[in-house]
Design a protein around this motif. Structure first.
Motif, PDB file in Angstrom:
ATOM      1  N   GLY A  16       0.798  -1.221   0.000  1.00 11.71           N
ATOM      2  CA  GLY A  16       0.000   0.000   0.000  1.00 11.71           C
ATOM      3  C   GLY A  16       0.831   1.272   0.000  1.00 11.71           C
ATOM      4  O   GLY A  16       0.449   2.267  -0.613  1.00 11.71           O
ATOM      5  N   HIS A  17       1.974   1.244   0.670  1.00  9.68           N
ATOM      6  CA  HIS A  17       2.815   2.431   0.732  1.00  9.68           C
ATOM      7  C   HIS A  17       3.354   2.818  -0.644  1.00  9.68           C
ATOM      8  O   HIS A  17       3.600   3.977  -0.919  1.00  9.68           O
ATOM      9  N   LEU A  18       3.487   1.844  -1.527  1.00  8.62           N
ATOM     10  CA  LEU A  18       3.989   2.132  -2.866  1.00  8.62           C
ATOM     11  C   LEU A  18       2.958   2.927  -3.671  1.00  8.62           C
ATOM     12  O   LEU A  18       3.301   3.863  -4.383  1.00  8.62           O
ATOM     13  N   GLY A  19       1.678   2.570  -3.531  1.00  3.76           N
ATOM     14  CA  GLY A  19       0.615   3.320  -4.197  1.00  3.76           C
ATOM     15  C   GLY A  19       0.556   4.754  -3.724  1.00  3.76           C
ATOM     16  O   GLY A  19       0.356   5.673  -4.510  1.00  3.76           O
ATOM     17  N   TYR A  20       0.756   4.939  -2.419  1.00  7.56           N
ATOM     18  CA  TYR A  20       0.764   6.298  -1.874  1.00  7.56           C
ATOM     19  C   TYR A  20       1.951   7.087  -2.421  1.00  7.56           C
ATOM     20  O   TYR A  20       1.819   8.250  -2.792  1.00  7.56           O
ATOM     21  N   PHE A  21       3.102   6.442  -2.493  1.00  9.32           N
ATOM     22  CA  PHE A  21       4.308   7.091  -3.017  1.00  9.32           C
ATOM     23  C   PHE A  21       4.122   7.520  -4.478  1.00  9.32           C
ATOM     24  O   PHE A  21       4.578   8.577  -4.896  1.00  9.32           O
ATOM     25  N   LEU A  22       3.406   6.713  -5.252  1.00  9.34           N
ATOM     26  CA  LEU A  22       3.217   6.977  -6.684  1.00  9.34           C
ATOM     27  C   LEU A  22       1.894   7.674  -6.993  1.00  9.34           C
ATOM     28  O   LEU A  22       1.500   7.757  -8.145  1.00  9.34           O
ATOM     29  N   GLY A  45      -1.009   6.222  -8.760  1.00  6.45           N
ATOM     30  CA  GLY A  45      -0.730   5.298  -7.671  1.00  6.45           C
ATOM     31  C   GLY A  45      -1.176   3.874  -7.901  1.00  6.45           C
ATOM     32  O   GLY A  45      -0.830   2.984  -7.148  1.00  6.45           O
ATOM     33  N   GLU A  46      -1.959   3.646  -8.924  1.00  8.51           N
ATOM     34  CA  GLU A  46      -2.408   2.283  -9.225  1.00  8.51           C
ATOM     35  C   GLU A  46      -1.424   1.633 -10.199  1.00  8.51           C
ATOM     36  O   GLU A  46      -1.103   2.197 -11.241  1.00  8.51           O
ATOM     37  N   ILE A  47      -0.964   0.451  -9.838  1.00  4.71           N
ATOM     38  CA  ILE A  47      -0.004  -0.273 -10.662  1.00  4.71           C
ATOM     39  C   ILE A  47      -0.742  -1.438 -11.307  1.00  4.71           C
ATOM     40  O   ILE A  47      -1.409  -2.220 -10.637  1.00  4.71           O
ATOM     41  N   ARG A  48      -0.616  -1.536 -12.622  1.00  6.42           N
ATOM     42  CA  ARG A  48      -1.257  -2.655 -13.321  1.00  6.42           C
ATOM     43  C   ARG A  48      -0.432  -3.050 -14.533  1.00  6.42           C
ATOM     44  O   ARG A  48       0.435  -2.291 -14.986  1.00  6.42           O
ATOM     45  N   LYS A  49      -0.729  -4.217 -15.012  1.00  4.98           N
ATOM     46  CA  LYS A  49      -0.061  -4.717 -16.203  1.00  4.98           C
ATOM     47  C   LYS A  49      -0.558  -3.893 -17.384  1.00  4.98           C
ATOM     48  O   LYS A  49      -1.760  -3.692 -17.548  1.00  4.98           O
ATOM     49  N   ALA A  50       0.370  -3.382 -18.164  1.00  4.95           N
ATOM     50  CA  ALA A  50       0.000  -2.546 -19.309  1.00  4.95           C
ATOM     51  C   ALA A  50      -0.521  -3.416 -20.436  1.00  4.95           C
ATOM     52  O   ALA A  50      -0.040  -4.522 -20.655  1.00  4.95           O
ATOM     53  N   SER A  51      -1.506  -2.886 -21.126  1.00  2.00           N
ATOM     54  CA  SER A  51      -1.964  -3.563 -22.332  1.00  2.00           C
ATOM     55  C   SER A  51      -0.870  -3.384 -23.381  1.00  2.00           C
ATOM     56  O   SER A  51       0.075  -2.635 -23.190  1.00  2.00           O
ATOM     57  N   HIS A  52      -0.997  -4.053 -24.445  1.00  2.00           N
ATOM     58  CA  HIS A  52       0.051  -3.989 -25.468  1.00  2.00           C
ATOM     59  C   HIS A  52       0.213  -2.556 -25.969  1.00  2.00           C
ATOM     60  O   HIS A  52      -0.583  -2.053 -26.729  1.00  2.00           O
ATOM     61  N   THR A  53       1.222  -1.921 -25.453  1.00  2.00           N
ATOM     62  CA  THR A  53       1.530  -0.536 -25.798  1.00  2.00           C
ATOM     63  C   THR A  53       2.751  -0.533 -26.702  1.00  2.00           C
ATOM     64  O   THR A  53       3.714  -1.245 -26.445  1.00  2.00           O
ATOM     65  N   SER A  54       2.723   0.261 -27.738  1.00  2.00           N
ATOM     66  CA  SER A  54       3.866   0.310 -28.651  1.00  2.00           C
ATOM     67  C   SER A  54       4.961   1.234 -28.123  1.00  2.00           C
ATOM     68  O   SER A  54       6.115   1.092 -28.470  1.00  2.00           O
ATOM     69  N   HIS A  55       4.585   2.158 -27.250  1.00  2.00           N
ATOM     70  CA  HIS A  55       5.560   3.102 -26.701  1.00  2.00           C
ATOM     71  C   HIS A  55       5.471   3.108 -25.177  1.00  2.00           C
ATOM     72  O   HIS A  55       4.378   3.196 -24.609  1.00  2.00           O
ATOM     73  N   PHE A  56       6.612   3.024 -24.527  1.00  2.00           N
ATOM     74  CA  PHE A  56       6.678   3.115 -23.073  1.00  2.00           C
ATOM     75  C   PHE A  56       7.486   4.353 -22.700  1.00  2.00           C
ATOM     76  O   PHE A  56       8.477   4.663 -23.357  1.00  2.00           O
ATOM     77  N   ASP A  57       7.066   5.021 -21.642  1.00  2.00           N
ATOM     78  CA  ASP A  57       7.782   6.219 -21.195  1.00  2.00           C
ATOM     79  C   ASP A  57       9.189   5.883 -20.723  1.00  2.00           C
ATOM     80  O   ASP A  57      10.114   6.656 -20.932  1.00  2.00           O
TER      81      ASP A  57
END
Length: 112
Positions: A16-22, A45-57
């Motif tokens: 949970g602390h990671l979500g707060y940090f982000l 703050g929500e972490i999830r598996k990305a859908s098929h993205t062609s570009h990542f930051d």
């Protein structure tokens, strides 16, 4: 090692602390460990598996051993970068954020 992406995401969500940090962060992250890819999306703050993205930051890549050491907390991001075990192109601010992300989000993969 095949289940690493699911284990990593599950353990990150449990911290949970990671979500707060982000909480004000929005970016996509691709972690490449040899032949394994972990596409992540961080939205307020929500972490999830990305859908098929062609570009990542941000794209973090290295050998399976180096990436596992990074996400388990055995190796710090700045050390991995300076030793050329991990490659990453991003801003200094994002590097600092990811340094904390990996430190706070470290998993114990060997025990799962």
């Amino acid at each position: 090692m095949k289940d690493l992406p699911d284990v990593f995401i599950r353990e990150l969500k449990a911290k949970g602390h990671l979500g707060y940090f982000l909480r004000k962060s929005n970016f996509s992250l691709l972690i490449k460990a040899g032949n394994i890819s972990i596409p992540l999306e961080i939205l307020n703050g929500e972490i999830r598996k990305a859908s098929h993205t062609s570009h990542f930051d941000v794209e973090v890549s290295g050998s399976e051993e180096a990436v596992l050491s990074l996400i388990s907390g055995e190796l710090k991001l700045r050390d991995a970068l300076s030793q050329n075990k991990i490659k990453m192109e991003t801003t200094f601010r994002k590097k600092l954020l990811l340094e904390s992300f990996f430190c706070l989000g470290k998993i114990s993969y060997h025990n799962t």
